[in-house]
Scaffold this motif. Structure first.
Motif, mmCIF file in Angstrom:
data_model
loop_
_atom_site.group_PDB
_atom_site.id
_atom_site.type_symbol
_atom_site.label_atom_id
_atom_site.label_comp_id
_atom_site.label_asym_id
_atom_site.label_seq_id
_atom_site.Cartn_x
_atom_site.Cartn_y
_atom_site.Cartn_z
ATOM 1 N N TRP A 81 0.841 -1.195 0.000
ATOM 2 C CA TRP A 81 0.000 0.000 0.000
ATOM 3 C C TRP A 81 0.881 1.251 0.000
ATOM 4 O O TRP A 81 0.630 2.192 -0.745
ATOM 5 N N GLY A 82 1.934 1.236 0.803
ATOM 6 C CA GLY A 82 2.859 2.369 0.829
ATOM 7 C C GLY A 82 3.537 2.581 -0.511
ATOM 8 O O GLY A 82 3.720 3.722 -0.954
ATOM 9 N N PHE A 83 3.912 1.497 -1.173
ATOM 10 C CA PHE A 83 4.531 1.589 -2.490
ATOM 11 C C PHE A 83 3.583 2.227 -3.499
ATOM 12 O O PHE A 83 3.973 3.115 -4.266
ATOM 13 N N LEU A 84 2.330 1.782 -3.503
ATOM 14 C CA LEU A 84 1.346 2.339 -4.433
ATOM 15 C C LEU A 84 1.100 3.818 -4.150
ATOM 16 O O LEU A 84 0.989 4.626 -5.078
ATOM 17 N N LEU A 85 1.032 4.183 -2.895
ATOM 18 C CA LEU A 85 0.858 5.598 -2.543
ATOM 19 C C LEU A 85 2.074 6.419 -2.979
ATOM 20 O O LEU A 85 1.934 7.537 -3.465
ATOM 21 N N PHE A 86 3.274 5.855 -2.807
ATOM 22 C CA PHE A 86 4.498 6.522 -3.263
ATOM 23 C C PHE A 86 4.431 6.790 -4.767
ATOM 24 O O PHE A 86 4.724 7.895 -5.223
ATOM 25 N N LEU A 87 4.044 5.773 -5.533
ATOM 26 C CA LEU A 87 3.946 5.934 -6.986
ATOM 27 C C LEU A 87 2.916 7.001 -7.354
ATOM 28 O O LEU A 87 3.161 7.823 -8.243
ATOM 29 N N GLU A 88 1.799 6.987 -6.670
ATOM 30 C CA GLU A 88 0.748 7.951 -6.967
ATOM 31 C C GLU A 88 1.162 9.371 -6.583
ATOM 32 O O GLU A 88 0.987 10.311 -7.358
ATOM 33 N N GLN A 89 1.734 9.525 -5.400
ATOM 34 C CA GLN A 89 2.129 10.855 -4.938
ATOM 35 C C GLN A 89 3.244 11.460 -5.789
ATOM 36 O O GLN A 89 3.400 12.674 -5.853
ATOM 37 N N ASN A 90 4.012 10.616 -6.451
ATOM 38 C CA ASN A 90 5.088 11.085 -7.313
ATOM 39 C C ASN A 90 4.682 11.087 -8.790
ATOM 40 O O ASN A 90 5.549 11.149 -9.670
ATOM 41 N N ASN A 91 3.395 10.999 -9.038
ATOM 42 C CA ASN A 91 2.820 11.080 -10.387
ATOM 43 C C ASN A 91 3.354 10.029 -11.357
ATOM 44 O O ASN A 91 3.452 10.275 -12.552
ATOM 45 N N ILE A 92 3.710 8.869 -10.828
ATOM 46 C CA ILE A 92 4.130 7.763 -11.682
ATOM 47 C C ILE A 92 2.895 6.991 -12.131
ATOM 48 O O ILE A 92 2.816 6.546 -13.275
ATOM 49 N N ILE A 93 1.924 6.862 -11.229
ATOM 50 C CA ILE A 93 0.631 6.283 -11.588
ATOM 51 C C ILE A 93 -0.464 7.270 -11.189
ATOM 52 O O ILE A 93 -0.281 8.074 -10.278
ATOM 53 N N SER A 94 -1.577 7.185 -11.883
ATOM 54 C CA SER A 94 -2.733 8.022 -11.568
ATOM 55 C C SER A 94 -3.611 7.280 -10.556
ATOM 56 O O SER A 94 -3.436 6.072 -10.340
#
Length: 150
Positions: A81-94
């Motif tokens: 969950w933390g990894f997915l949030l990291f990706l989202e917060q860094n605009n790697i995934i929407s």
């Protein structure tokens, strides 16, 4: 399905071109994958294509806060969950792509999933949508642990 995603990644990702479903199906059968798994994976890719079109018109997810449901919490660890949030917060995934990853995880017939498989699923989603700059960063993260089956 994860084994097929690994195969697709290892055989097609570097070319930067996603093969047609008929070409992919032929290659997967030739590699020894069973028909049920091949069809499930091709359906998953088709579903991603449909979601991509729908997401272009839906901005609602961009302003919401996402909490995991109890069933999701059983399958998705805090590190994932933390990894997915990291990706989202860094605009790697929407936010939409995050939901596709979560949906994909939940559809897998396993109790727990490891972070490397989540990275692979995310990479496949970005690649299928033609987001090459994001896939390069995620590919770097994917190869940190060299989990791919050889």
């Amino acid at each position: 399905m994860v084994d097929i995603l690994i195969f697709v990644y290892e055989n097609f990702f570097d070319s930067g071109i996603y093969p047609s479903n008929s070409t992919l199906q032929t290659r997967l059968f030739a590699a020894g994958f069973n028909e049920k798994e091949v069809n499930l994976t091709l359906d998953w890719f088709d579903h991603l294509d449909k979601l991509s079109v729908a997401a272009e018109t839906n901005q609602e997810l961009n302003t919401t806060i996402r909490c995991l449901h109890a069933q999701e919490q059983e399958k998705i660890s805090a590190s994932i969950w933390g990894f997915l949030l990291f990706l989202e917060q860094n605009n790697i995934i929407s936010p939409s792509q995050r939901e596709w990853v979560l949906s994909s995880i939940m559809s897998l017939d396993i109790n727990e999933i490891d972070l490397e498989r989540v990275k692979l699923i995310t990479l496949m989603i970005l690649w299928r949508q033609g987001q090459s700059s994001e896939t390069l960063l995620l590919e770097e993260l994917l190869h940190e642990n060299e989990f791919l089956l050889h």
